[in-house]
Design an enzyme around this catalytic site. Structure first.
Site, PDB file in Angstrom:
ATOM      1  N   LEU A 582      16.593  -8.606   4.579  1.00  0.00           N
ATOM      2  CA  LEU A 582      17.486  -7.580   5.136  1.00  0.00           C
ATOM      3  C   LEU A 582      16.912  -7.001   6.416  1.00  0.00           C
ATOM      4  CD1 LEU A 582      18.466  -5.623   1.908  1.00  0.00           C
ATOM      5  CD2 LEU A 582      19.921  -7.153   3.250  1.00  0.00           C
ATOM      6  N   GLY A 583      15.595  -6.959   6.484  1.00  0.00           N
ATOM      7  CA  GLY A 583      14.991  -6.396   7.690  1.00  0.00           C
ATOM      8  C   GLY A 583      13.516  -6.174   7.466  1.00  0.00           C
ATOM      9  N   GLY A 586       8.686  -0.311   7.710  1.00  0.00           N
ATOM     10  CA  GLY A 586       7.287  -0.019   7.994  1.00  0.00           C
ATOM     11  C   GLY A 586       6.445  -0.703   6.926  1.00  0.00           C
ATOM     12  N   PHE A 587       5.487  -1.496   7.316  1.00  0.00           N
ATOM     13  CA  PHE A 587       4.489  -2.101   6.426  1.00  0.00           C
ATOM     14  C   PHE A 587       5.013  -3.135   5.440  1.00  0.00           C
ATOM     15  CE2 PHE A 587       3.491   2.249   7.491  1.00  0.00           C
ATOM     16  CZ  PHE A 587       2.475   2.013   8.395  1.00  0.00           C
ATOM     17  N   MET A 589       8.335  -6.421   4.518  1.00  0.00           N
ATOM     18  CA  MET A 589       9.675  -6.951   4.669  1.00  0.00           C
ATOM     19  C   MET A 589      10.585  -6.348   3.592  1.00  0.00           C
ATOM     20  SD  MET A 589       9.335  -8.936   7.184  1.00  0.00           S
ATOM     21  CE  MET A 589      10.707 -10.079   7.277  1.00  0.00           C
ATOM     22  N   VAL A 590      11.875  -6.323   3.879  1.00  0.00           N
ATOM     23  CA  VAL A 590      12.846  -5.817   2.919  1.00  0.00           C
ATOM     24  C   VAL A 590      13.798  -6.956   2.567  1.00  0.00           C
ATOM     25  CG1 VAL A 590      14.574  -4.054   2.439  1.00  0.00           C
ATOM     26  CG2 VAL A 590      12.691  -3.545   3.997  1.00  0.00           C
ATOM     27  N   LYS A 604      11.598  -3.567  -0.930  1.00  0.00           N
ATOM     28  CA  LYS A 604      10.586  -3.561   0.137  1.00  0.00           C
ATOM     29  C   LYS A 604       9.263  -4.002  -0.481  1.00  0.00           C
ATOM     30  CE  LYS A 604       9.073   0.283   2.447  1.00  0.00           C
ATOM     31  NZ  LYS A 604       9.338   1.332   3.444  1.00  0.00           N
ATOM     32  N   ASP A 701       9.378   9.973  10.764  1.00  0.00           N
ATOM     33  CA  ASP A 701       9.819   8.740  11.421  1.00  0.00           C
ATOM     34  C   ASP A 701      11.338   8.653  11.442  1.00  0.00           C
ATOM     35  OD1 ASP A 701       9.459   6.420  12.834  1.00  0.00           O
ATOM     36  OD2 ASP A 701       9.016   5.171  11.087  1.00  0.00           O
TER      37      ASP A 701
END
Ligand SMILES: *[C@@H]1O[C@H](CO)[C@@H](O)[C@H](O)[C@H]1NC(C)=O
Ligand SMILES: *[C@@H]1O[C@H](CO)[C@@H](O)[C@H](O)[C@H]1NC(C)=O
Ligand SMILES: *[C@@H]1O[C@H](CO)[C@@H](O)[C@H](O)[C@H]1NC(C)=O
Ligand SMILES: *[C@@H]1O[C@H](CO)[C@@H](O)[C@H](O)[C@H]1NC(C)=O
Ligand SMILES: *[C@@H]1O[C@H](CO)[C@@H](O)[C@H](O)[C@H]1NC(C)=O
Ligand SMILES: *[C@@H]1O[C@H](CO)[C@@H](O)[C@H](O)[C@H]1NC(C)=O
Ligand SMILES: *[C@@H]1O[C@H](CO)[C@@H](O)[C@H](O)[C@H]1NC(C)=O
Ligand SMILES: *[C@@H]1O[C@H](CO)[C@@H](O)[C@H](O)[C@H]1NC(C)=O
Ligand SMILES: *[C@@H]1O[C@H](CO)[C@@H](O)[C@H](O)[C@H]1NC(C)=O
Ligand SMILES: *[C@@H]1O[C@H](CO)[C@@H](O)[C@H](O)[C@H]1NC(C)=O
Length: 878
Positions: A582-583, A586-587, A589-590, A604, A701
């Site tokens: 999916l994307g 931070g830290f 992959m999803v 994630k 963030d």
């Protein structure tokens, strides 16, 4: 239909002050300008930069009376200063009091626009006064598009009173008030009186009106051109330096008669037969003349030679001014430029101004009397509706309780009677009374005055009557007051003696402790009530945000929690062996996945190489396990198995806001009110972190990529890997890199700290992106950061240029302005000037109300205003 803006006003009054300051520095040459946006609540967004580049602020500090309204019908050429107005349902005269430099020449301009602010559609007619003198009658029945009278005037005292006077049954209104001091007091001289603008034109066949900053005094130059004329222009600069400094852009073009042997003629008819005119005409040669060519002409005004012959200088201004005023014969005014016989070229005219003389014959009340009576008003806390403007004149508006000597208009009136009987006065007799040196009658009867009868009364030789009866005065009466010709009334003061041998009362001592203890009890009660109200207020806010009960296990580490824990093999299974990405968060992959066969989730996975990420990962689990909010992404479960760490979230099918703004990944472009709705939801998620959590949290963030959207475009904040809690309004301190470049609070560079206000900054950047759809950092531009880029365009005042072109101008410009101002105030470099998220939410709500009602929809802002000035002159060429 109920107008959006009535509601807006109510909401604003009910909420706490939102003070928004935009980030620009004050421009140098407008320092002394006074620009008041009448009816603008001072907490709303004052001061703000108007499309002219001038700073406008609220008028609240300069007037005590009147109510604020917002117009409902928007005229062509609307600019923001006219959105609010002040109206005066009470009192027959209401006055602004402005500090000015006595003896300095000012351009004074007021704008009046009704705009059906009250929904009654009754256009008012009323008078305006400058101090005690009539300035103009404002007739908004005739001038439906508003009117803006203007004068050049030298104030005769250090305060200038501009008063609105009711003349019938309608309610006076005012939109803006503008004062521009002139540098040269030797410009625009008159034999007597002041100058009222009749008209001011530059001659060009295209173009909008010219004002500040092209004109240093913010004079407004309208455009004029006739079909009998031919335009000539130059691209070179014209030296405009003389004491009139007309704008250079106005001088770069000129009109000449097309028939080279015909005169250039300007005609108008005078309103009143005895109107006296002053004419200022501005010339500069802007063509290249051959050696055998000449341009020479005479000026004729009302058939008399006025000036000539004139040969305009090459690219150098010449101003021809009237030395004395002229009246027009039979009401027909004409002004002609006629070429001389030796001239080979027709006459030319670049710009001109016409003024009429306005007399202000009535002197203001003696300045020290005014100061004294104002001091008395302040001392006794009097608030009288009609104590506004000049105390004595005009006589029909004389302040209640005063009488004045008013022998002839040219002599400043003096206060002769001060009657404050039955006015609830308490305290002693004010010493400033002695400054009323012409006072004949002093009536202070039937009050609660205490203390002695002061000795200074003896020295006020003008006094004929002193009435101090029915007070609580003590001591004795000075012997010298019992003089012939002075009537003194003192009855009803039980403790006042006629001789010097009065005993001082001793009783009050005992009262003190009783009063003190009653007072302290009262304080305790007040404090309790305040606390109670605050508490109620807070829980009401939280309920509004769908606050769910907090878990009480926030100190436990996530591994110990009973939440849904998955094994690593379950994670592999739910993501079908990490098949669909999916994307990248931070830290890690999803991935897309399913739990229970059908429930979609986003998983994630912490990349194994990232050691740094563990802390963030843990932080996110800890946070998500204890916060629950409809606008925060919720955690379905987690995996914690050796080195394998994964977080399982609810899946939001519509991707993130960033994709929708860019249209990437096949995402739709979202419309203006949906954007505001998303902003509101994201803001409430953030507000929950800031004030709804214990301890409070900072997200650290916030960016468009971290605002996710579900199938109904409902927004949820995601990615709490950098979030930190902080105690009691403090700030988190962290040496690790935080945030995303471009969204990061500029104060972080100095302090290394990120607090709630850092999230507000990032949120401001998100808002700017939603408004403009510009990159946060643009490598190819000088104004590389989005705040600089927007700030630069704001200076030009064109909202259409700022807004996302994908919106195709389908937005309410009013709400767009407000959203933009809000975004800029959130992104203020100084954290203390940023609003809180609660204030942000209130403001977005109002934007949303306006956007939905759409009063200003599809209305294009033009850089010019089309409001007519206060004249019906239509010059005609011949
Ligand atoms: C002003 O006028 C309004 C309506 O006419 C009235 O309700 C209000 O009490 C007045 N206020 C004062 C201060 O007189
Ligand atoms: C106007 O304001 C000035 C201070 O700015 C004050 O000294 C003066 O007394 C005021 N005048 C009136 C009539 O309110
Ligand atoms: C007011 O403005 C409208 C729109 O520009 C215009 O049609 C109308 O003639 C104006 N009315 C007056 C009295 O100037
Ligand atoms: C005057 O007209 C010229 C062209 O005819 C144009 O370029 C210029 O911008 C106009 N001046 C103003 C001040 O609008
Ligand atoms: C403009 O003219 C004035 C005199 O009229 C002169 O002093 C000044 O130097 C000129 N300015 C420029 C830029 O040529
Ligand atoms: C041009 O102006 C002169 C002087 O006013 C006039 O006699 C002549 O008829 C005009 N020519 C045209 C073509 O209108
Ligand atoms: C000026 O001189 C030029 C040639 O140098 C000529 O073409 C033109 O007609 C002359 N103009 C006049 C008005 O005499
Ligand atoms: C009253 O008069 C004294 C002496 O002239 C002066 O110093 C003082 O400022 C005056 N007070 C007021 C309020 O005008
Ligand atoms: C004096 O003050 C008392 C209480 O403060 C009040 O009840 C009374 O009406 C006042 N008297 C006058 C004449 O103002
Ligand atoms: C004078 O003061 C006394 C208390 O000191 C009070 O009872 C009385 O009402 C006051 N009189 C007036 C007229 O206010």
């Amino acid at each position: 239909m109920e107008s959006c803006c009535d509601r807006v006003l109510l909401v604003l009054i009910a909420t706490s002050a939102l003070i928004i300051h935009t980030i620009y520095a004050q421009d140098q040459d407008q320092e002394d300008f006074i620009n008041l946006d009448c009816g603008l609540p001072s907490y709303e967004r004052s001061p703000y930069k108007a499309s002219t580049g001038l700073w406008f602020s609220s008028d609240e500090k300069f007037i005590q009376s009147g109510n604020t309204g917002r117009i409902r019908e928007i005229p062509v050429g609307f600019t923001k200063q006219y959105e609010t107005l002040r109206y005066f349902p009470n009192g027959s005269r209401n006055c602004y009091n402005l500090s000015v430099d006595k003896g300095r020449k000012y351009l004074i301009r007021t704008v009046f626009l009704y705009g059906n602010y009250d929904g009654l559609n009754i256009k008012p007619v009323f008078d305006i006064y400058l101090g005690p003198n009539l300035w103009a009658t404002i007739d908004l029945v005739t001038r439906v598009n508003g009117t803006q009278p203007e004068i050049l005037h030298i104030p005769t005292s250090s305060s200038l009173q501009i008063c609105l006077v009711k003349t019938g049954t309608t309610t006076p209104v005012i939109s803006t008030l503008e004062l521009r001091p002139m540098v040269s007091s030797s410009s625009y001289m008159t034999e007597s009186g002041s100058l009222k603008l009749y008209n001011r034109y530059y001659l060009n066949n295209t173009g909008y009106r010219i004002r500040y900053s092209s004109d240093v005094y913010d004079r407004i130059w309208l455009r004029l051109f006739m079909k009998e004329w031919t335009q000539i222009s130059t691209s070179l600069n014209v030296n405009n330096s003389n004491r009139y400094v007309p704008p250079q852009v106005a001088l770069k073009n000129a009109a000449t008669p097309t028939n080279a042997s015909a005169p250039l003629t300007i005609e108008w008819s005078s309103e009143k037969a005895d109107d006296q005119y002053y004419l200022y005409s501005h010339f500069a040669e802007i063509q290249d003349l051959q050696t055998n060519e000449t341009r020479e002409f005479n000026m004729v005004w009302n058939e008399n030679l006025y000036y000539g012959p004139l040969i305009p200088n090459k690219l150098q201004l010449t101003t021809i001014r009237s030395q004395s005023p002229t009246t027009c014969k039979g009401g027909k005014c004409s002004f002609q430029l006629i070429r001389t016989n030796r001239s080979t070229l027709p006459p030319l005219l670049n710009a001109f101004e016409i003024y009429t003389v306005i007399q202000f014959p009535q002197s203001e009340t003696d300045e020290s009397d005014v100061a004294a009576v104002k001091d008395i008003e302040a001392t006794y806390g009097l608030s009288r509706l009609n104590w506004q403007g000049d105390p004595c004149v005009p006589q029909q508006f004389r302040w209640d309780g005063l009488n004045c000597s008013n022998t002839d208009m040219s002599t400043p009136p003096r206060i002769t009677t001060l009657n404050l009987s039955s006015s609830g006065l308490a305290g002693t007799i004010a010493a400033v009374v002695q400054n009323l040196t012409q006072l004949e009658t002093l009536d202070l009867s039937n009050n609660n005055l205490t203390g002695g009868v002061p000795d200074f009364l003896v020295n006020m030789k003008s006094l004929l009557v002193i009435n101090l009866s029915r007070n609580n005065l003590t001591g004795s009466i000075p012997q010298a007051l019992q003089r012939e010709g002075l009537k003194l009334f003192v009855e009803g003061n039980p403790r006042l003696c006629l001789s010097d041998s009065c005993a001082k009362p001793q009783k009050n001592k005992k009262i003190v402790p009783v009063v003190a203890s009653v007072a302290s009890a009262a304080i305790v009660i007040v404090v309790l009530v305040v606390l109670f109200v605050l508490k109620k207020g807070k829980s009401a806010i939280l309920q509004g945000l769908h606050l769910l009960p907090r878990t009480s296990t926030m100190n436990a580490t996530f591994a110990e929690k009973n939440s849904r824990r998955f094994t690593y093999s379950e994670v592999i299974k739910m993501t079908n062996n990490f098949q669909r990405i999916l994307g990248k968060g931070g830290f890690g992959m999803v991935y897309h996945g399913f739990v229970n066969g059908s429930e979609q989730v986003a998983v994630k996975v912490l990349s194994q190489s990232s050691t740094q990420g563990y802390k963030e990962f843990k932080a996110e689990v800890d946070l998500l396990l204890r916060v629950h909010h409809t606008h925060l992404v919720s955690l379905v479960g987690y995996c914690y198995e050796g080195d394998n760490l994964a977080l399982v979230y609810e899946f939001l099918s519509n991707g993130d806001l960033k994709q929708h703004l860019s249209g990437k990944g096949g995402r739709s472009i979202i419309n203006w009110s949906t954007r505001l709705q998303i902003a509101l939801e994201a803001a409430s998620g953030l507000e929950y972190l800031h004030i709804g959590c214990t301890p409070p949290m900072v997200h650290r963030d916030i960016k468009t990529a971290n605002i996710l959207l579900d199938e109904n475009l409902k927004a949820k904040l995601a990615d709490f890997g950098l979030s930190r809690s902080f105690q009691g309004g403090g700030e988190s301190h962290d040496t690790a890199v935080a945030g995303t470049l471009g969204y990061l609070d500029p104060e972080y560079n100095h302090s290394g700290r990120l607090g709630e206000k850092s999230d507000v900054y990032s949120f401001g950047i998100v808002l700017l992106e939603m408004i403009t759809n510009q990159p946060v950092i643009n490598q190819t531009s000088n104004n590389s950061h989005i705040t600089q880029c927007v700030g630069f365009k704001l200076n030009r005042g064109d909202i259409a240029e700022i807004m996302d072109p994908n919106l195709h101008k389908d937005y309410d410009f009013n709400s767009a302005w407000r959203a933009l101002e809000l975004a800029m105030s959130c992104a203020n470099p100084s954290s203390s000037k940023r609003p809180s998220m609660s204030q942000v939410i209130n403001e977005i709500k109002e934007c949303l109300v306006c956007a939905k009602s759409g009063i200003g929809k599809n209305l294009e802002l033009e850089p010019q205003e089309i409001m007519s000035s206060d004249t019906s002159m239509v010059p005609m060429a011949r």
